[in-house]
Design a protein around this motif. Sequence first.
Motif, PDB file in Angstrom:
ATOM      1  N   ALA A 151       0.832  -1.206   0.000  1.00  0.00           N
ATOM      2  CA  ALA A 151       0.000   0.000   0.000  1.00  0.00           C
ATOM      3  C   ALA A 151       0.868   1.259   0.000  1.00  0.00           C
ATOM      4  CB  ALA A 151      -0.933  -0.012   1.202  1.00  0.00           C
ATOM      5  N   HIS A 152       1.927   1.262   0.815  1.00  0.00           N
ATOM      6  CA  HIS A 152       2.810   2.436   0.866  1.00  0.00           C
ATOM      7  C   HIS A 152       3.491   2.665  -0.480  1.00  0.00           C
ATOM      8  CE1 HIS A 152       5.912   5.253   2.144  1.00  0.00           C
ATOM      9  NE2 HIS A 152       6.791   4.462   1.556  1.00  0.00           N
ATOM     10  N   ALA A 153       3.999   1.615  -1.098  1.00  0.00           N
ATOM     11  CA  ALA A 153       4.697   1.774  -2.378  1.00  0.00           C
ATOM     12  C   ALA A 153       3.765   2.341  -3.438  1.00  0.00           C
ATOM     13  CB  ALA A 153       5.261   0.427  -2.834  1.00  0.00           C
ATOM     14  N   LEU A 154       2.543   1.824  -3.511  1.00  0.00           N
ATOM     15  CA  LEU A 154       1.583   2.317  -4.484  1.00  0.00           C
ATOM     16  C   LEU A 154       1.214   3.770  -4.219  1.00  0.00           C
ATOM     17  CD1 LEU A 154      -0.740  -0.812  -4.601  1.00  0.00           C
ATOM     18  CD2 LEU A 154       0.487   0.102  -6.574  1.00  0.00           C
ATOM     19  N   GLU A 155       0.921   4.072  -2.973  1.00  0.00           N
ATOM     20  CA  GLU A 155       0.423   5.406  -2.649  1.00  0.00           C
ATOM     21  C   GLU A 155       1.516   6.458  -2.754  1.00  0.00           C
ATOM     22  OE1 GLU A 155      -1.494   4.823   1.134  1.00  0.00           O
ATOM     23  OE2 GLU A 155      -2.934   3.398   0.281  1.00  0.00           O
ATOM     24  N   ALA A 156       2.717   6.132  -2.309  1.00  0.00           N
ATOM     25  CA  ALA A 156       3.814   7.092  -2.415  1.00  0.00           C
ATOM     26  C   ALA A 156       4.172   7.351  -3.873  1.00  0.00           C
ATOM     27  CB  ALA A 156       5.035   6.587  -1.651  1.00  0.00           C
ATOM     28  N   THR A 157       4.160   6.300  -4.686  1.00  0.00           N
ATOM     29  CA  THR A 157       4.472   6.471  -6.107  1.00  0.00           C
ATOM     30  C   THR A 157       3.393   7.303  -6.797  1.00  0.00           C
ATOM     31  OG1 THR A 157       5.654   4.360  -6.147  1.00  0.00           O
ATOM     32  CG2 THR A 157       4.976   5.269  -8.258  1.00  0.00           C
ATOM     33  N   ALA A 158       2.130   7.021  -6.489  1.00  0.00           N
ATOM     34  CA  ALA A 158       1.043   7.764  -7.115  1.00  0.00           C
ATOM     35  C   ALA A 158       1.061   9.236  -6.717  1.00  0.00           C
ATOM     36  CB  ALA A 158      -0.298   7.139  -6.743  1.00  0.00           C
ATOM     37  N   ARG A 159       1.440   9.506  -5.481  1.00  0.00           N
ATOM     38  CA  ARG A 159       1.520  10.915  -5.038  1.00  0.00           C
ATOM     39  C   ARG A 159       2.670  11.650  -5.722  1.00  0.00           C
ATOM     40  NH1 ARG A 159       0.879   8.554   0.277  1.00  0.00           N
ATOM     41  NH2 ARG A 159      -1.255   8.831   1.050  1.00  0.00           N
ATOM     42  N   GLY A 160       3.734  10.908  -6.059  1.00  0.00           N
ATOM     43  CA  GLY A 160       4.944  11.553  -6.554  1.00  0.00           C
ATOM     44  C   GLY A 160       5.102  11.575  -8.059  1.00  0.00           C
ATOM     45  N   LEU A 161       4.324  10.770  -8.801  1.00  0.00           N
ATOM     46  CA  LEU A 161       4.532  10.736 -10.250  1.00  0.00           C
ATOM     47  C   LEU A 161       4.075  12.047 -10.888  1.00  0.00           C
ATOM     48  CD1 LEU A 161       1.717  10.174 -12.109  1.00  0.00           C
ATOM     49  CD2 LEU A 161       1.832   8.020 -10.879  1.00  0.00           C
ATOM     50  N   SER A 162       4.645  12.342 -12.037  1.00  0.00           N
ATOM     51  CA  SER A 162       4.361  13.605 -12.719  1.00  0.00           C
ATOM     52  C   SER A 162       3.658  13.346 -14.048  1.00  0.00           C
ATOM     53  CB  SER A 162       5.662  14.373 -12.987  1.00  0.00           C
ATOM     54  OG  SER A 162       6.328  14.681 -11.779  1.00  0.00           O
ATOM     55  N   ARG A 163       2.859  14.293 -14.441  1.00  0.00           N
ATOM     56  CA  ARG A 163       2.255  14.247 -15.759  1.00  0.00           C
ATOM     57  C   ARG A 163       3.375  14.150 -16.805  1.00  0.00           C
ATOM     58  NH1 ARG A 163      -2.798  18.191 -16.156  1.00  0.00           N
ATOM     59  NH2 ARG A 163      -4.194  16.818 -17.312  1.00  0.00           N
ATOM     60  N   GLY A 164       3.248  13.257 -17.732  1.00  0.00           N
ATOM     61  CA  GLY A 164       4.283  13.059 -18.739  1.00  0.00           C
ATOM     62  C   GLY A 164       5.221  11.912 -18.424  1.00  0.00           C
ATOM     63  N   ASP A 165       5.255  11.437 -17.166  1.00  0.00           N
ATOM     64  CA  ASP A 165       6.034  10.233 -16.849  1.00  0.00           C
ATOM     65  C   ASP A 165       5.508   9.064 -17.674  1.00  0.00           C
ATOM     66  OD1 ASP A 165       7.497  11.613 -14.991  1.00  0.00           O
ATOM     67  OD2 ASP A 165       6.550  10.710 -13.233  1.00  0.00           O
ATOM     68  N   THR A 166       6.395   8.202 -18.126  1.00  0.00           N
ATOM     69  CA  THR A 166       5.943   7.018 -18.853  1.00  0.00           C
ATOM     70  C   THR A 166       5.556   5.921 -17.874  1.00  0.00           C
ATOM     71  OG1 THR A 166       8.127   5.986 -19.003  1.00  0.00           O
ATOM     72  CG2 THR A 166       7.520   7.561 -20.736  1.00  0.00           C
ATOM     73  N   GLU A 167       4.782   4.972 -18.356  1.00  0.00           N
ATOM     74  CA  GLU A 167       4.422   3.818 -17.532  1.00  0.00           C
ATOM     75  C   GLU A 167       5.677   3.099 -17.049  1.00  0.00           C
ATOM     76  OE1 GLU A 167       0.165   2.747 -19.747  1.00  0.00           O
ATOM     77  OE2 GLU A 167       1.941   1.519 -20.108  1.00  0.00           O
ATOM     78  N   GLN A 168       6.687   3.008 -17.892  1.00  0.00           N
ATOM     79  CA  GLN A 168       7.934   2.350 -17.493  1.00  0.00           C
ATOM     80  C   GLN A 168       8.603   3.085 -16.342  1.00  0.00           C
ATOM     81  OE1 GLN A 168       9.880   2.552 -21.258  1.00  0.00           O
ATOM     82  NE2 GLN A 168       9.029   0.628 -22.028  1.00  0.00           N
ATOM     83  N   ALA A 207       4.120   4.414 -22.854  1.00  0.00           N
ATOM     84  CA  ALA A 207       3.057   5.410 -22.960  1.00  0.00           C
ATOM     85  C   ALA A 207       3.154   6.423 -21.824  1.00  0.00           C
ATOM     86  CB  ALA A 207       1.690   4.727 -22.928  1.00  0.00           C
ATOM     87  N   PRO A 208       3.012   7.708 -22.101  1.00  0.00           N
ATOM     88  CA  PRO A 208       3.078   8.721 -21.052  1.00  0.00           C
ATOM     89  C   PRO A 208       1.740   8.887 -20.332  1.00  0.00           C
ATOM     90  CG  PRO A 208       2.820   9.779 -23.170  1.00  0.00           C
ATOM     91  CD  PRO A 208       2.929   8.302 -23.445  1.00  0.00           C
ATOM     92  N   VAL A 209       1.802   9.283 -19.082  1.00  0.00           N
ATOM     93  CA  VAL A 209       0.606   9.579 -18.295  1.00  0.00           C
ATOM     94  C   VAL A 209       0.155  10.993 -18.627  1.00  0.00           C
ATOM     95  CG1 VAL A 209      -0.334   9.855 -15.970  1.00  0.00           C
ATOM     96  CG2 VAL A 209       1.361   8.051 -16.432  1.00  0.00           C
ATOM     97  N   ASP A 210      -1.129  11.134 -18.953  1.00  0.00           N
ATOM     98  CA  ASP A 210      -1.669  12.462 -19.231  1.00  0.00           C
ATOM     99  C   ASP A 210      -2.704  12.848 -18.186  1.00  0.00           C
ATOM    100  OD1 ASP A 210      -2.366  14.871 -20.385  1.00  0.00           O
ATOM    101  OD2 ASP A 210      -3.698  13.962 -21.864  1.00  0.00           O
ATOM    102  N   THR A 211      -3.863  12.176 -18.187  1.00  0.00           N
ATOM    103  CA  THR A 211      -4.933  12.585 -17.279  1.00  0.00           C
ATOM    104  C   THR A 211      -5.028  11.724 -16.022  1.00  0.00           C
ATOM    105  OG1 THR A 211      -6.538  11.221 -18.479  1.00  0.00           O
ATOM    106  CG2 THR A 211      -6.307  13.530 -19.167  1.00  0.00           C
ATOM    107  N   ARG A 212      -4.686  10.431 -16.124  1.00  0.00           N
ATOM    108  CA  ARG A 212      -4.802   9.566 -14.940  1.00  0.00           C
ATOM    109  C   ARG A 212      -3.922   8.344 -15.113  1.00  0.00           C
ATOM    110  NH1 ARG A 212      -9.769   8.930 -17.548  1.00  0.00           N
ATOM    111  NH2 ARG A 212     -10.032   6.843 -18.448  1.00  0.00           N
ATOM    112  N   CYS A 213      -3.748   7.599 -14.005  1.00  0.00           N
ATOM    113  CA  CYS A 213      -2.882   6.418 -14.025  1.00  0.00           C
ATOM    114  C   CYS A 213      -3.353   5.433 -12.967  1.00  0.00           C
ATOM    115  CB  CYS A 213      -1.435   6.830 -13.760  1.00  0.00           C
ATOM    116  SG  CYS A 213      -0.240   5.486 -13.930  1.00  0.00           S
ATOM    117  N   THR A 214      -3.462   4.170 -13.342  1.00  0.00           N
ATOM    118  CA  THR A 214      -3.779   3.093 -12.395  1.00  0.00           C
ATOM    119  C   THR A 214      -2.557   2.221 -12.224  1.00  0.00           C
ATOM    120  OG1 THR A 214      -6.141   3.092 -12.926  1.00  0.00           O
ATOM    121  CG2 THR A 214      -5.236   1.086 -11.943  1.00  0.00           C
TER     122      THR A 214
END
Length: 369
Positions: A151-168, A207-214
């Motif tokens: 849960a921590h890894a998912l939530e911390a990553t989701a809080r920190g990722l930036s628009r334009g980051d790739t899925e990789q 693929a880059p993140v634009d509007t959302r990411c799961t």
Amino acid sequence: MSDTAARRADIDAKQEVLAGILRDLGCEAAILLVPAHIAWFTGGMSLRGLYAEAERPGVWSNGRTRWLVCGNADTQRLFDEELDGLGFMLKEWPWAGGRAQLLGDLVAGKKVASDRPFPNMPLLVDRLRPELRPLYPSDREQLRDLGRVVAHALEATARGLSRGDTEQEVAGQLAHRVFHHGAEVHSVSVAADDRGAKFRRSGFSGAPVDTRCTLQLTAVRGGLHVTASRTVCFGQPDDGFRAAYEAASKLAAVFRSASKPAGTVTTAVESGYQLLKNSPFEHEWRLSTAGYGTGWVAADELRRAAHDEPFVDRQPIVWQPRVQAAAVVDTVVVGPYGADAMTTPDGWPYKRVSIAGRAYDVPEVLVRS
């Protein structure tokens, strides 16, 4: 009771289970070579490094005592860091000689059962499989602790990722956080925008993140597996995705409420189908598996050839309701009153959904600017 004492008590209980199986089969001893069986019996022994299949350690037990069977290159670390104080003795082979000779010596003149097919040796797989489902007390605490890591890894990553980051790039950030807590990555899926609607097992791409990411992660530590997902959106979700996520959230609560002894995947899915009937999403359940058994294996099919295997008390399950691009995935443990979640949100938005008088906290979409 110390962690070591609790783990040893559980191993003693598992050895008693194995002793009963050996009596039923009329065998003197058993050799365990399948990684999931070894992890279960030892309460989480982990291997480190590069192994050929014939170099992997095993466990030998006559139902009264137990031995680690391993090569001399592994003995010191396994006893120092994995099995200290747990009551194991040693049967060792020299690395240059190989495992086969030692196994041949162990089984010569004896009736021995194995979890791998060998000539004239009864197979243990079908007898062991149901024994791996209910968690012993020390196993459950390990699973809960790993659930916090996931849960921590998912939530911390989701809080920190930036628009334009790739899925990789997002997958790499997730993996870093998992390794930082002594766990390993079994699988990662990162679905930017609507890619998850097209590919239910999306993996990750450039693929880059634009509007959302799961983000979905399966991590393993001490032989136990935990899976969960989280979704982040830049700005408020559009109406279509919001409706899909609401439906997936309700399915998640329905599936958790069905996570009781003697419940099945089919009964859970049928209850969910009633929820989605006559909605735009009523056929979504046909597009991917609703859930798996988990724990000592990452994903164990509980419905085979139209036959359901009933849940048992203390059995871990990963539910993964998906509706179009929305996914709400969490690992739970079966209980008499419904599921006990192992991957609860920590400082993350959630929705409280009530089913049959019990409330279930389901992760919400994190909205970021």
